[in-house]
Design a protein around this motif. Sequence first.
Motif, PDB file in Angstrom:
ATOM      1  N   LEU A 188     -39.891 -33.281  -5.046  1.00 19.58           N
ATOM      2  CA  LEU A 188     -39.887 -31.822  -4.936  1.00 19.58           C
ATOM      3  C   LEU A 188     -41.304 -31.297  -5.153  1.00 19.58           C
ATOM      4  O   LEU A 188     -42.107 -31.903  -5.872  1.00 19.58           O
ATOM      5  CB  LEU A 188     -38.969 -31.184  -5.978  1.00 19.58           C
ATOM      6  N   ARG A 189     -41.557 -30.147  -4.523  1.00 14.94           N
ATOM      7  CA  ARG A 189     -42.783 -29.400  -4.808  1.00 14.94           C
ATOM      8  C   ARG A 189     -42.352 -28.032  -5.335  1.00 14.94           C
ATOM      9  O   ARG A 189     -41.753 -27.234  -4.610  1.00 14.94           O
ATOM     10  CB  ARG A 189     -43.653 -29.267  -3.554  1.00 14.94           C
ATOM     11  N   LEU A 190     -42.616 -27.805  -6.615  1.00 17.38           N
ATOM     12  CA  LEU A 190     -42.268 -26.547  -7.279  1.00 17.38           C
ATOM     13  C   LEU A 190     -43.477 -25.632  -7.242  1.00 17.38           C
ATOM     14  O   LEU A 190     -44.549 -25.989  -7.746  1.00 17.38           O
ATOM     15  CB  LEU A 190     -41.854 -26.833  -8.726  1.00 17.38           C
ATOM     16  N   ASN A 191     -43.316 -24.472  -6.643  1.00 21.22           N
ATOM     17  CA  ASN A 191     -44.403 -23.496  -6.525  1.00 21.22           C
ATOM     18  C   ASN A 191     -44.084 -22.270  -7.364  1.00 21.22           C
ATOM     19  O   ASN A 191     -42.964 -21.742  -7.300  1.00 21.22           O
ATOM     20  CB  ASN A 191     -44.580 -23.058  -5.059  1.00 21.22           C
ATOM     21  N   GLN A 192     -45.067 -21.805  -8.114  1.00 20.42           N
ATOM     22  CA  GLN A 192     -44.889 -20.528  -8.813  1.00 20.42           C
ATOM     23  C   GLN A 192     -45.969 -19.562  -8.335  1.00 20.42           C
ATOM     24  O   GLN A 192     -47.131 -19.916  -8.214  1.00 20.42           O
ATOM     25  CB  GLN A 192     -44.907 -20.705 -10.327  1.00 20.42           C
ATOM     26  N   HIS A 193     -45.522 -18.350  -8.024  1.00 18.21           N
ATOM     27  CA  HIS A 193     -46.367 -17.337  -7.389  1.00 18.21           C
ATOM     28  C   HIS A 193     -46.566 -16.168  -8.352  1.00 18.21           C
ATOM     29  O   HIS A 193     -45.592 -15.573  -8.801  1.00 18.21           O
ATOM     30  CB  HIS A 193     -45.705 -16.826  -6.112  1.00 18.21           C
ATOM     31  N   PRO A 194     -47.790 -15.746  -8.651  1.00 19.04           N
ATOM     32  CA  PRO A 194     -49.027 -16.473  -8.337  1.00 19.04           C
ATOM     33  C   PRO A 194     -49.388 -17.496  -9.414  1.00 19.04           C
ATOM     34  O   PRO A 194     -50.140 -18.419  -9.179  1.00 19.04           O
ATOM     35  CB  PRO A 194     -50.049 -15.347  -8.283  1.00 19.04           C
ATOM     36  N   ASP A 195     -48.820 -17.323 -10.635  1.00 14.03           N
ATOM     37  CA  ASP A 195     -49.162 -18.183 -11.771  1.00 14.03           C
ATOM     38  C   ASP A 195     -48.109 -17.957 -12.843  1.00 14.03           C
ATOM     39  O   ASP A 195     -47.118 -17.263 -12.632  1.00 14.03           O
ATOM     40  CB  ASP A 195     -50.579 -17.847 -12.294  1.00 14.03           C
ATOM     41  N   GLY A 196     -48.306 -18.558 -14.024  1.00 15.47           N
ATOM     42  CA  GLY A 196     -47.395 -18.292 -15.124  1.00 15.47           C
ATOM     43  C   GLY A 196     -46.831 -19.542 -15.742  1.00 15.47           C
ATOM     44  O   GLY A 196     -47.436 -20.620 -15.687  1.00 15.47           O
ATOM     45  N   GLY A 197     -45.640 -19.401 -16.346  1.00 19.33           N
ATOM     46  CA  GLY A 197     -45.050 -20.508 -17.072  1.00 19.33           C
ATOM     47  C   GLY A 197     -43.575 -20.699 -16.787  1.00 19.33           C
ATOM     48  O   GLY A 197     -42.817 -19.739 -16.628  1.00 19.33           O
ATOM     49  N   ILE A 198     -43.155 -21.967 -16.695  1.00 19.04           N
ATOM     50  CA  ILE A 198     -41.763 -22.371 -16.507  1.00 19.04           C
ATOM     51  C   ILE A 198     -41.440 -23.388 -17.592  1.00 19.04           C
ATOM     52  O   ILE A 198     -42.197 -24.351 -17.788  1.00 19.04           O
ATOM     53  CB  ILE A 198     -41.539 -22.976 -15.112  1.00 19.04           C
ATOM     54  N   ALA A 199     -40.330 -23.202 -18.291  1.00 14.49           N
ATOM     55  CA  ALA A 199     -39.991 -24.082 -19.406  1.00 14.49           C
ATOM     56  C   ALA A 199     -39.390 -25.397 -18.931  1.00 14.49           C
ATOM     57  O   ALA A 199     -39.817 -26.473 -19.346  1.00 14.49           O
ATOM     58  CB  ALA A 199     -39.022 -23.371 -20.354  1.00 14.49           C
ATOM     59  N   ARG A 200     -38.359 -25.343 -18.089  1.00 18.69           N
ATOM     60  CA  ARG A 200     -37.642 -26.537 -17.670  1.00 18.69           C
ATOM     61  C   ARG A 200     -37.246 -26.427 -16.193  1.00 18.69           C
ATOM     62  O   ARG A 200     -37.023 -25.326 -15.675  1.00 18.69           O
ATOM     63  CB  ARG A 200     -36.366 -26.738 -18.500  1.00 18.69           C
ATOM     64  N   LEU A 201     -37.110 -27.598 -15.562  1.00 12.70           N
ATOM     65  CA  LEU A 201     -36.610 -27.693 -14.192  1.00 12.70           C
ATOM     66  C   LEU A 201     -35.434 -28.652 -14.190  1.00 12.70           C
ATOM     67  O   LEU A 201     -35.550 -29.790 -14.647  1.00 12.70           O
ATOM     68  CB  LEU A 201     -37.702 -28.210 -13.251  1.00 12.70           C
ATOM     69  N   ARG A 202     -34.285 -28.209 -13.678  1.00 16.27           N
ATOM     70  CA  ARG A 202     -33.099 -29.050 -13.552  1.00 16.27           C
ATOM     71  C   ARG A 202     -32.689 -29.106 -12.076  1.00 16.27           C
ATOM     72  O   ARG A 202     -32.625 -28.070 -11.401  1.00 16.27           O
ATOM     73  CB  ARG A 202     -31.941 -28.497 -14.375  1.00 16.27           C
ATOM     74  N   VAL A 203     -32.401 -30.312 -11.591  1.00 22.63           N
ATOM     75  CA  VAL A 203     -32.110 -30.523 -10.171  1.00 22.63           C
ATOM     76  C   VAL A 203     -30.750 -31.220 -10.072  1.00 22.63           C
ATOM     77  O   VAL A 203     -30.648 -32.439 -10.223  1.00 22.63           O
ATOM     78  CB  VAL A 203     -33.211 -31.369  -9.497  1.00 22.63           C
ATOM     79  N   HIS A 204     -29.697 -30.445  -9.845  1.00 19.52           N
ATOM     80  CA  HIS A 204     -28.341 -30.973  -9.859  1.00 19.52           C
ATOM     81  C   HIS A 204     -27.918 -31.430  -8.458  1.00 19.52           C
ATOM     82  O   HIS A 204     -28.144 -30.714  -7.473  1.00 19.52           O
ATOM     83  CB  HIS A 204     -27.365 -29.912 -10.359  1.00 19.52           C
ATOM     84  N   GLY A 205     -27.327 -32.616  -8.376  1.00 22.24           N
ATOM     85  CA  GLY A 205     -26.917 -33.107  -7.068  1.00 22.24           C
ATOM     86  C   GLY A 205     -26.150 -34.409  -7.146  1.00 22.24           C
ATOM     87  O   GLY A 205     -25.627 -34.797  -8.204  1.00 22.24           O
ATOM     88  N   GLU A 206     -26.086 -35.091  -6.009  1.00 25.90           N
ATOM     89  CA  GLU A 206     -25.332 -36.339  -5.874  1.00 25.90           C
ATOM     90  C   GLU A 206     -26.300 -37.465  -5.518  1.00 25.90           C
ATOM     91  O   GLU A 206     -27.065 -37.354  -4.566  1.00 25.90           O
ATOM     92  CB  GLU A 206     -24.274 -36.197  -4.781  1.00 25.90           C
ATOM     93  N   VAL A 207     -26.245 -38.538  -6.273  1.00 29.72           N
ATOM     94  CA  VAL A 207     -27.142 -39.674  -6.049  1.00 29.72           C
ATOM     95  C   VAL A 207     -26.774 -40.379  -4.743  1.00 29.72           C
ATOM     96  O   VAL A 207     -25.602 -40.624  -4.461  1.00 29.72           O
ATOM     97  CB  VAL A 207     -27.063 -40.663  -7.215  1.00 29.72           C
ATOM     98  N   VAL A 208     -27.792 -40.705  -3.947  1.00 32.23           N
ATOM     99  CA  VAL A 208     -27.620 -41.505  -2.724  1.00 32.23           C
ATOM    100  C   VAL A 208     -28.574 -42.694  -2.843  1.00 32.23           C
ATOM    101  O   VAL A 208     -29.759 -42.590  -2.560  1.00 32.23           O
ATOM    102  CB  VAL A 208     -27.925 -40.692  -1.457  1.00 32.23           C
ATOM    103  N   PRO A 209     -28.074 -43.855  -3.281  1.00 32.50           N
ATOM    104  CA  PRO A 209     -28.953 -45.000  -3.517  1.00 32.50           C
ATOM    105  C   PRO A 209     -29.409 -45.652  -2.216  1.00 32.50           C
ATOM    106  O   PRO A 209     -28.858 -45.397  -1.140  1.00 32.50           O
ATOM    107  CB  PRO A 209     -28.066 -45.952  -4.335  1.00 32.50           C
ATOM    108  N   GLU A 210     -30.403 -46.509  -2.336  1.00 32.16           N
ATOM    109  CA  GLU A 210     -30.924 -47.267  -1.198  1.00 32.16           C
ATOM    110  C   GLU A 210     -30.041 -48.489  -0.964  1.00 32.16           C
ATOM    111  O   GLU A 210     -29.977 -49.391  -1.819  1.00 32.16           O
ATOM    112  CB  GLU A 210     -32.365 -47.688  -1.502  1.00 32.16           C
ATOM    113  N   PRO A 211     -29.310 -48.567   0.164  1.00 28.18           N
ATOM    114  CA  PRO A 211     -28.383 -49.688   0.390  1.00 28.18           C
ATOM    115  C   PRO A 211     -29.056 -51.056   0.383  1.00 28.18           C
ATOM    116  O   PRO A 211     -28.467 -52.028  -0.092  1.00 28.18           O
ATOM    117  CB  PRO A 211     -27.789 -49.376   1.773  1.00 28.18           C
ATOM    118  N   ARG A 212     -30.274 -51.148   0.900  1.00 28.97           N
ATOM    119  CA  ARG A 212     -30.938 -52.453   0.945  1.00 28.97           C
ATOM    120  C   ARG A 212     -31.244 -52.977  -0.453  1.00 28.97           C
ATOM    121  O   ARG A 212     -31.178 -54.187  -0.697  1.00 28.97           O
ATOM    122  CB  ARG A 212     -32.219 -52.351   1.775  1.00 28.97           C
ATOM    123  N   TRP A 213     -31.558 -52.078  -1.369  1.00 19.82           N
ATOM    124  CA  TRP A 213     -31.827 -52.483  -2.745  1.00 19.82           C
ATOM    125  C   TRP A 213     -30.551 -53.030  -3.396  1.00 19.82           C
ATOM    126  O   TRP A 213     -30.570 -54.077  -4.044  1.00 19.82           O
ATOM    127  CB  TRP A 213     -32.366 -51.296  -3.535  1.00 19.82           C
TER     128      TRP A 213
END
Length: 376
Positions: A189-214
């Motif tokens: 991910l690329r998290l952009n904040q406009h124009p500046d400032g502070g962010i405490a935490r980033l949470r990215v909720h979703g479903e894992v899709v593993p690499e089948p070859r691994w």
Amino acid sequence: MTTGDLPRYTGDAGPYGGGDPYADYRTPGPAGFPFSHLPDLADRRLGAGVLAANDEFFAERENLLKPEAAHFDPEAFGHKGKIMDGWETRRRRGTDGDHPFPAAEDHDWALVRLGAPGVIRGIVVDTAHFRGNHPQSVSIEGACAEGSPSPDELLGDGVKWTPLVPRTAVAGHAANGFAVHAERRFTHLRLNQHPDGGIARLRVHGEVVPEPRWLAALGTFDLAALENGGQVEDASDRFYSSPTHTIQPGRSRKMDDGWETRRRRGGGNDWVRYRLTGQSVIRAVEIDTGCLKGNAAGWAALSGCDGEHGDWTELLPRTRLQPDTVHRFLLDDAPALTHVRLDIFPDGGIARLRLHGSLTEEGAARLAARHRELSD
């Protein structure tokens, strides 16, 4: 992309007036966001990291992915100013005294490597304790880049970035949630904040899709593990801690790093239903009650089924458990399964569940087809 009907927070929070710093913190309520039950793909325990940021003058970028809630100490100051538990950049300025404000396109950014690649369903940009120093707005993009690319490689011309969250105003001292509708697999991910400032935490909720070859190269692996695409589908009780903890990497290090239910008074029992990586055959089981000493489950049983509506088959009969112990069981001639249910009696806690086995030919084919669909 749209944020749907998620609650929006506008305006700055008031200055800190003393007492509990979270007393006026804005959230969507006790139920959380509609995607809050899904695992955090940016969890440090899965191997996530903040690879780079263009600026971290006041507070370092690594704070974004700390698993615990942001801490605030009103008396903590350092040689650069107020010490904040988050990622905070310096104030941007314009080109000269006649143009003191930054240009519309000016922004700060951070590159995040997900711990487990997957489909993102929702993102939380948490500005806890950033009241008048949070960004005016944020935007987020995602990319799928295999291997271990460097920041320079990710920012090169050959990487395709997909908009996940358009530039959107955010509130200070609030959990700002965004639904994501991109049906693709992402690794960064690329998290952009406009124009500046502070962010405490980033949470990215979703479903894992593993690499089948691994997984194919591994052969036998943990079919329930979050990092391998296992998932908690439902549970009877989440009172003290999430059942998703039971499929996190590594051993539990403290009591709340597992799953613990409230105390039952009467009949019934507690349970968790898991979806495995794919159709597979389980050969060995580990039920770990680590760090659960006076509150471990008394007994456990395991059953499984093939398909959403398949018949349930007993894999492990009701078996006595010991506190703070790793229990290991070998399964003989277990059938092909897609789902497993862990029943505990009557209540209590489980730290980890490990289901070691391998995918069937059908399970491997389905996993590879989904990976191709989400990667094209």
